[in-house]
Write an enzyme that holds these catalytic residues in place. Structure first.
Site, PDB file in Angstrom:
ATOM      1  N   ILE A  17       0.819  -1.213   0.000  1.00 49.46           N
ATOM      2  CA  ILE A  17       0.000   0.000   0.000  1.00 49.46           C
ATOM      3  C   ILE A  17       0.850   1.259   0.000  1.00 49.46           C
ATOM      4  O   ILE A  17       0.331   2.369  -0.038  1.00 49.46           O
ATOM      5  CB  ILE A  17      -0.985   0.033   1.199  1.00 49.46           C
ATOM      6  CG1 ILE A  17      -0.251  -0.238   2.514  1.00 49.46           C
ATOM      7  CG2 ILE A  17      -2.116  -0.937   0.996  1.00 49.46           C
ATOM      8  CD1 ILE A  17      -1.136  -0.089   3.738  1.00 49.46           C
ATOM      9  N   GLY A  48       8.232   3.617   1.261  1.00 53.08           N
ATOM     10  CA  GLY A  48       8.925   4.734   1.908  1.00 53.08           C
ATOM     11  C   GLY A  48      10.409   4.438   1.969  1.00 53.08           C
ATOM     12  O   GLY A  48      10.873   3.424   1.443  1.00 53.08           O
ATOM     13  N   GLY A  49      11.126   5.324   2.595  1.00 56.59           N
ATOM     14  CA  GLY A  49      12.563   5.152   2.701  1.00 56.59           C
ATOM     15  C   GLY A  49      12.938   3.884   3.441  1.00 56.59           C
ATOM     16  O   GLY A  49      13.959   3.254   3.178  1.00 56.59           O
ATOM     17  N   PHE A  50      12.098   3.522   4.345  1.00 59.79           N
ATOM     18  CA  PHE A  50      12.349   2.340   5.155  1.00 59.79           C
ATOM     19  C   PHE A  50      12.160   1.072   4.329  1.00 59.79           C
ATOM     20  O   PHE A  50      12.784   0.056   4.583  1.00 59.79           O
ATOM     21  CB  PHE A  50      11.363   2.370   6.319  1.00 59.79           C
ATOM     22  CG  PHE A  50      11.465   1.223   7.278  1.00 59.79           C
ATOM     23  CD1 PHE A  50      12.441   1.224   8.251  1.00 59.79           C
ATOM     24  CD2 PHE A  50      10.566   0.171   7.223  1.00 59.79           C
ATOM     25  CE1 PHE A  50      12.524   0.180   9.162  1.00 59.79           C
ATOM     26  CE2 PHE A  50      10.649  -0.868   8.132  1.00 59.79           C
ATOM     27  CZ  PHE A  50      11.637  -0.866   9.102  1.00 59.79           C
ATOM     28  N   GLY A  51      11.297   1.127   3.353  1.00 59.18           N
ATOM     29  CA  GLY A  51      10.989  -0.052   2.548  1.00 59.18           C
ATOM     30  C   GLY A  51       9.524  -0.022   2.168  1.00 59.18           C
ATOM     31  O   GLY A  51       8.895   1.028   2.176  1.00 59.18           O
ATOM     32  N   LYS A  52       8.993  -1.194   1.861  1.00 60.45           N
ATOM     33  CA  LYS A  52       7.599  -1.230   1.421  1.00 60.45           C
ATOM     34  C   LYS A  52       6.635  -1.325   2.603  1.00 60.45           C
ATOM     35  O   LYS A  52       6.977  -1.859   3.654  1.00 60.45           O
ATOM     36  CB  LYS A  52       7.383  -2.450   0.526  1.00 60.45           C
ATOM     37  CG  LYS A  52       7.983  -2.238  -0.848  1.00 60.45           C
ATOM     38  CD  LYS A  52       7.726  -3.428  -1.741  1.00 60.45           C
ATOM     39  CE  LYS A  52       8.339  -3.150  -3.102  1.00 60.45           C
ATOM     40  NZ  LYS A  52       8.503  -4.368  -3.897  1.00 60.45           N
ATOM     41  N   VAL A  53       5.442  -0.841   2.385  1.00 62.18           N
ATOM     42  CA  VAL A  53       4.412  -0.954   3.403  1.00 62.18           C
ATOM     43  C   VAL A  53       3.316  -1.878   2.870  1.00 62.18           C
ATOM     44  O   VAL A  53       2.806  -1.677   1.765  1.00 62.18           O
ATOM     45  CB  VAL A  53       3.815   0.428   3.745  1.00 62.18           C
ATOM     46  CG1 VAL A  53       2.813   0.306   4.866  1.00 62.18           C
ATOM     47  CG2 VAL A  53       4.911   1.406   4.109  1.00 62.18           C
ATOM     48  N   LYS A 111       5.298  -2.265   7.889  1.00 64.81           N
ATOM     49  CA  LYS A 111       6.447  -1.669   7.188  1.00 64.81           C
ATOM     50  C   LYS A 111       7.562  -2.684   7.218  1.00 64.81           C
ATOM     51  O   LYS A 111       7.994  -3.098   8.296  1.00 64.81           O
ATOM     52  CB  LYS A 111       6.935  -0.444   7.967  1.00 64.81           C
ATOM     53  CG  LYS A 111       6.458   0.870   7.486  1.00 64.81           C
ATOM     54  CD  LYS A 111       7.334   1.922   8.171  1.00 64.81           C
ATOM     55  CE  LYS A 111       6.743   3.294   8.078  1.00 64.81           C
ATOM     56  NZ  LYS A 111       7.585   4.283   8.751  1.00 64.81           N
ATOM     57  N   ASP A 123       7.794  16.326   9.763  1.00 68.45           N
ATOM     58  CA  ASP A 123       7.324  16.084   8.403  1.00 68.45           C
ATOM     59  C   ASP A 123       5.797  16.085   8.375  1.00 68.45           C
ATOM     60  O   ASP A 123       5.160  15.139   7.918  1.00 68.45           O
ATOM     61  CB  ASP A 123       7.896  14.767   7.876  1.00 68.45           C
ATOM     62  CG  ASP A 123       7.849  14.704   6.347  1.00 68.45           C
ATOM     63  OD1 ASP A 123       7.629  15.763   5.716  1.00 68.45           O
ATOM     64  OD2 ASP A 123       8.012  13.608   5.789  1.00 68.45           O
TER      65      ASP A 123
END
Ligand code: NAG
Ligand code: NAG
Ligand code: NAG
Ligand code: NAG
Ligand code: NAG
Length: 854
Positions: free
Chosen positions: A525, A528-533, A547, A642
């Site tokens: 869905i 992000g920078g962290f990876g996929k959600v 996440k 942010d």
């Protein structure tokens, strides 16, 4: 005679006089003892703590030190040293037989040598008076989610020259021991007299009763450490975590030219800082008539409580200008409270005592204090006012005060176990923040636990692991009335105790894979920078967002854990909460609440069915509440960094929740003085002052939120490169139009007809103030919240007429710029010390790697 001899004799004489005076005045010096320490020491507030050995009447003790200092311990003295008693032991303190004393006991249940705090069960008896029985400091702290706790008792005159405090390990538990970290014996004046019984005209004589302090709050003000109280060395906490109900009201602060004038009231009753700040309802009749200004307190049932309310009106001057009713647990304690009528003048303080018995009811262990304007005497203004609250539990005729240990929820126990797996000694950051952290309440029952056990009605046999029987529930959820649940705040309150810590569930990788169908791409869905959600389903039906760290993500294990520790401490109705995490092999996942309706941005910019103006306002109010909590409600000031419409999510009930504060930064304490060279945030929302000065304050969030407000009003993105140069930035263009009076042309045509002009004015003025160039000119989040609530009231005002504010036609707030500062402006943290953190810590915050976000 040699001059030195003369001086010597003189000194002897003076000290003789002083001693005689001491004896004559009936005072005995306060005893402030750091237990188990050789020489005592000074705590962070500068109070001196002495060694305890000379008062100890026992040979069987083991003086020892804690091996781990919890970061939330505000001071290592007296908490880091203790004495362990494996059999009964007494302290004997000299006292005056006719005086009242505070007895304060400090406990820090930590590992001491080979002693496990979980084995500690004991009773504490003071001259035959049972204060604690079968007491487990460890269970109590765990249930309250606090590292340490303070019990404060006020002992009625003892008729004895000795106060014996006896600690006795329980004989019901094998290997039980007793311990204590600090003891204070402080002489006190007769603070108690008789008090009105709520719901009857009787008076109760409190003079001769023993009491236990449950709460002591500086309403509308800030934490006051013992060193800033009178010689009574009490601690006063901020009341914000206990305010519940429809509105927080507003906070007021006395202006410099009004002096608190105690007149006949002894100054020790409460410090001037308590009387110099207050919480009131607001100024507009249509608003103040509509709600009760309410505080909610957890208490032990089956006891009688003394509720002491402190008042001081530093604004009005005449009787019958402001009259209100006071309710305690839904009963009228005072139908027509008129502070000036009582005191006779502006700036004169007073207090009122009420006594109420709290029945052993259906597990409802709450005490509600509510204020509502009264028009019975046709006062000039409809408002209500409170400056301070103290709640004392009264000993019954036998003096018995001890309650039973609270029961931590199974979830809390699990959370602690999970937390232990990352526990490591760390440098003590908590010290740096001193006062702010001290705001965490530490009396017995003070802290509210913000999550409750979620008992699933039906378990689906065999489909889940042991850990799946609970989920955190927030704010307004209904909790079971069962006494065994530490349900904390179960009303619509969205303001949780500063001490409330989060809870975090540990998922196995198998559970995560099952939830996401092995990370099936169709479940993605967001990225992000962290990876996929991923969207996922756990516990046979609960939707979550997961996440998953990108295996190549720069975020390392330590950062991941730091992030979990921080996020799991934050629980609020208007924050997207971390439910748990998974760490197995190379996989690192964070599990969040699933927000069924996605981001605010989608609803504003892309939705086929545009939101109504009222829905938009309510979402903005919700987001403002979440941000207000980040700024002021948690243990540390948290700056989101942010704020934007993609970070405001909406759940199935249209409740707005702020997300992605993983990118956030705790306030002033992080790496003082270091200025980062990398500015974080999203273009279009970025505070120009932050950009220029690279100094991070919560006012940067206010700026970004101002952009969000205009985005919601105008339904256009914060940056739109396809427009002409001067229109690219929404913030610049909206300010330009607002000043030229052409803002109307920018408003989303879908809602233009719905907005009442006075509501629009309020809303746009608020947004404009948020975008002020200099941070100090921007309102605080609390002010923004209040203004938005006011705008909503203006919108909902059925008859369509405007209600100019009753006392101050210029603006609804502040009612007087000198006095109506929000407490966050009053210097808990100095903004100027805030600086961006160094790159080493900033790497932890997930979205930083990719400033574009999702
Ligand atoms: C305590 O009092 C001192 C001196 O008046 C003041 O500087 C300090 O800010 C006060 N601390 C708090 C937390 O109010
Ligand atoms: C409440 O107090 C009464 C009388 O003191 C006692 O009999 C009863 O057991 C108490 N209930 C609880 C739950 O402690
Ligand atoms: C007070 O009234 C509220 C709302 O009517 C109710 O939920 C609550 O249980 C009442 N509290 C007490 C102590 O009676
Ligand atoms: C305020 O509280 C009192 C006592 O619980 C209750 O009777 C009254 O209805 C409340 N008023 C509002 C507006 O909630
Ligand atoms: C002491 O407290 C513990 C924990 O609350 C409880 O399990 C135990 O039954 C209590 N023991 C007695 C003798 O009351």
């Amino acid at each position: 005679m040699h001059p030195n001899t003369l001086i010597f004799l003189f000194v002897v004489f003076i000290s003789f006089i002083l001693n005689a005076f001491h004896a004559w005045s009936g005072e005995s010096p306060p005893l402030v003892l750091s237990i188990g320490s050789d020489n005592g020491g000074t705590d962070i507030y500068g109070r001196k703590w002495g060694p305890d050995s000379k008062y100890l009447d026992a040979k069987n003790s083991i003086a020892t030190k804690a091996s781990f200092q919890d970061p939330s311990l505000i001071s290592d003295i007296p908490y880091m040293t203790t004495r362990i008693f494996t059999s009964e032991a007494s302290y004997k303190f000299p006292v005056k037989s006719d005086k009242r004393y505070w007895l304060r006991l400090h406990f820090y249940p930590s590992a001491y040598n080979n002693f496990n705090p979980e084995d500690s069960y004991f009773s504490v008896v003071a001259n035959g008076l049972m204060l604690l029985t079968n007491f487990s400091a460890s269970i109590t702290c765990q249930a309250l989610s606090q590292a340490y706790l303070i019990r404060e008792y006020s002992l009625a005159p003892l008729n004895s020259e000795t106060l014996a405090v006896t600690l006795k390990p329980s004989d019901k538990h094998a290997g039980a021991f007793a311990f204590v970290n600090g003891i204070e014996v402080i002489p006190m004046p007769d603070l108690f007299d008789s008090a009105t019984m709520v719901g009857s005209s009787d008076q109760l004589d409190v003079k001769s009763l023993n009491t236990q302090t449950m709460y002591r709050l500086n309403v509308g003000g800030q934490y006051i450490p013992p060193s800033n109280d009178s010689s009574l060395t009490r601690t006063w906490y901020d009341d914000l975590p206990y305010v519940t109900g429809a509105s927080l009201g507003i906070t007021n602060h006395v202006s410099k030219n009004v002096k608190i004038d105690y007149q006949d009231l002894p100054e020790y009753v409460a410090p001037a800082d308590v009387y110099g700040s207050s919480r009131s309802m607001g100024v507009t009749k249509s608003i103040t008539q509509g709600f009760n200004l309410t505080w909610e307190f957890q208490i032990d049932s089956n006891f009688t409580y003394l509720v002491r309310l402190h008042f001081c009106d530093f604004y009005y001057t005449k009787p019958n200008q402001l009259v209100f009713s006071i309710f305690i647990n839904n009963q009228t304690a005072e139908p027509t409270a008129d502070v000036i009528g009582w005191t006779g003048g502006k700036g004169v303080p007073t207090f009122k005592d009420y006594v109420t018995y709290v029945k052993d009811g259906s597990g409802d262990q709450k005490l509600l204090l509510a204020l509502h304007p009264s028009d019975a005497t046709k006062p000039e203004f409809l408002d209500a006012l409170l400056n301070g609250v103290e709640i004392f539990k009264l000993g019954d005729t036998t003096g018995y005060l001890a309650g039973s240990n609270p029961q931590p929820s199974p979830m809390l126990i699990k959370a602690e176990e999970a937390a232990k797996s990352f526990e490591k000694p760390k440098d003590n950051k908590a010290k740096v923040i001193g006062g702010a952290a001290g705001g965490a309440a530490a009396f017995g029952i003070v802290a509210a636990i913000c999550a409750a056990v979620y008992q699933r009605k039906k378990r689906i046999p065999g489909t889940e692991s042991q850990t799946s029987s609970w989920l955190p529930i927030y704010g307004n959820s209904h909790t079971t009335g069962s006494k065994s649940t530490i349900s904390g705040k179960s009303t619509a309150s969205s303001h949780l105790s500063a001490a409330a810590q989060g809870l975090c569930r540990h998922f196995s990788l198998a559970e995560i894979k099952q939830a996401t169908r092995s990370f099936d791409e169709s479940n993605v869905i967001g990225v992000g920078g962290f990876g996929k959600v991923y969207k996922g389903v756990i516990d046979g039906g609960t939707k979550v967002a997961i996440k998953r760290s990108n295996p190549s993500s720069e975020q390392g294990v330590n950062e991941f854990q730091t992030e979990i520790e921080m996020l799991s401490k934050l629980r609020h109705k208007h924050l997207v909460s971390l439910i748990g995490f998974c760490e197995e092999g190379n996989e690192m996942c964070l599990v969040y609440d699933y927000m069924a309706r996605g981001t605010l941005r989608e609803h504003i910019l892309k939705c086929k069915q545009p939101l109504s103006w009222k829905q938009r306002l309510e979402i903005c109010i919700g987001a403002a509440r979440g941000l207000h909590y980040l700024h002021t409600g948690a243990r540390y000031t948290i700056i989101h960094r942010d704020v934007k419409t993609t970070n405001i999510l909406v759940d199935e009930n249209w409740v707005a929740k702020v997300s992605d504060f993983g990118l956030s930064k705790t306030g002033p304490n992080m790496n003082n003085g270091h200025v980062s060279t990398v500015v974080k945030g999203s273009f279009g929302y970025l505070d120009p002052e932050y950009f220029r000065r690279q100094q991070l304050t919560e006012k940067s969030d206010i700026y970004s939120f101002g952009v969000v407000l205009f985005e919601v009003l105008c339904a256009r993105p914060a940056l739109n490169p396809s427009l002409s140069k001067e229109q690219v930035s929404l913030a610049d263009w909206a300010l330009h139009c607002k000043r030229k009076g052409t803002l109307d042309d920018m408003i989303d045509p879908h809602i233009k007809g719905e907005i009442k002009p006075e509501c629009l004015k309020k809303f746009a003025d608020t947004a404009e103030k948020c975008l002020a160039d200099a941070g100090f000119e921007r309102p605080s989040m609390g002010d923004v919240l209040w203004k938005l609530e006011f705008a909503l009231q203006l919108q909902e005002n059925k008859d369509g007429s405007t209600h100019p504010s009753e006392r101050d036609t210029a603006d609804d707030m502040p009612r007087n710029p000198d006095m109506a500062m929000h407490y966050s402006n009053l210097g808990i943290e100095s903004e100027h010390e805030v600086s961006d953190a160094s790159t080493d810590t900033s790497a932890i915050f997930s979205q930083i790697v990719n400033p574009k976000g999702r």
